[in-house]
Design an enzyme around this catalytic site. Sequence first.
Site, PDB file in Angstrom:
ATOM      1  CD  GLU A  43      62.927  45.712  37.623  1.00 34.64           C
ATOM      2  OE1 GLU A  43      61.708  45.516  37.607  1.00 34.64           O
ATOM      3  OE2 GLU A  43      63.764  44.860  37.273  1.00 34.64           O
ATOM      4  CG  HIS A  44      64.269  46.277  42.109  1.00 37.38           C
ATOM      5  ND1 HIS A  44      62.964  46.618  42.365  1.00 37.38           N
ATOM      6  CD2 HIS A  44      64.218  45.191  41.301  1.00 37.38           C
ATOM      7  CE1 HIS A  44      62.150  45.777  41.750  1.00 37.38           C
ATOM      8  NE2 HIS A  44      62.888  44.899  41.100  1.00 37.38           N
ATOM      9  N   GLY A  45      67.727  49.544  42.007  1.00 41.70           N
ATOM     10  CA  GLY A  45      68.826  50.299  42.594  1.00 41.70           C
ATOM     11  C   GLY A  45      68.686  51.789  42.339  1.00 41.70           C
TER      12      GLY A  45
END
Length: 86
Positions: A43-45
């Site tokens: 998701e955020h990586g």
Amino acid sequence: MKSLRERALDGEVLAGTFLVMGSGLIGEIAGRAGLDWAVIDMEHGMADLDSLLHQLQAIESTACKPIIRVVWNQPHLIKRVLDMGS
């Protein structure tokens, strides 16, 4: 071998980390460091499906348990991740 859930319910202290680099090498380092779990953060990586496969393969040779955080609640994406064996 007990699952992470069973170990946590038994009061065992579990150590882990988030992997955001999208690198199989980082996954291997996390696994060989003796961590109990590692969240592969899609998701955020920087992980995508290709790098996810490499990270899962690297972690597989260790006792570390991978947990996948998918980008969005999309059934087709979740199915692809599950098909990778996670």
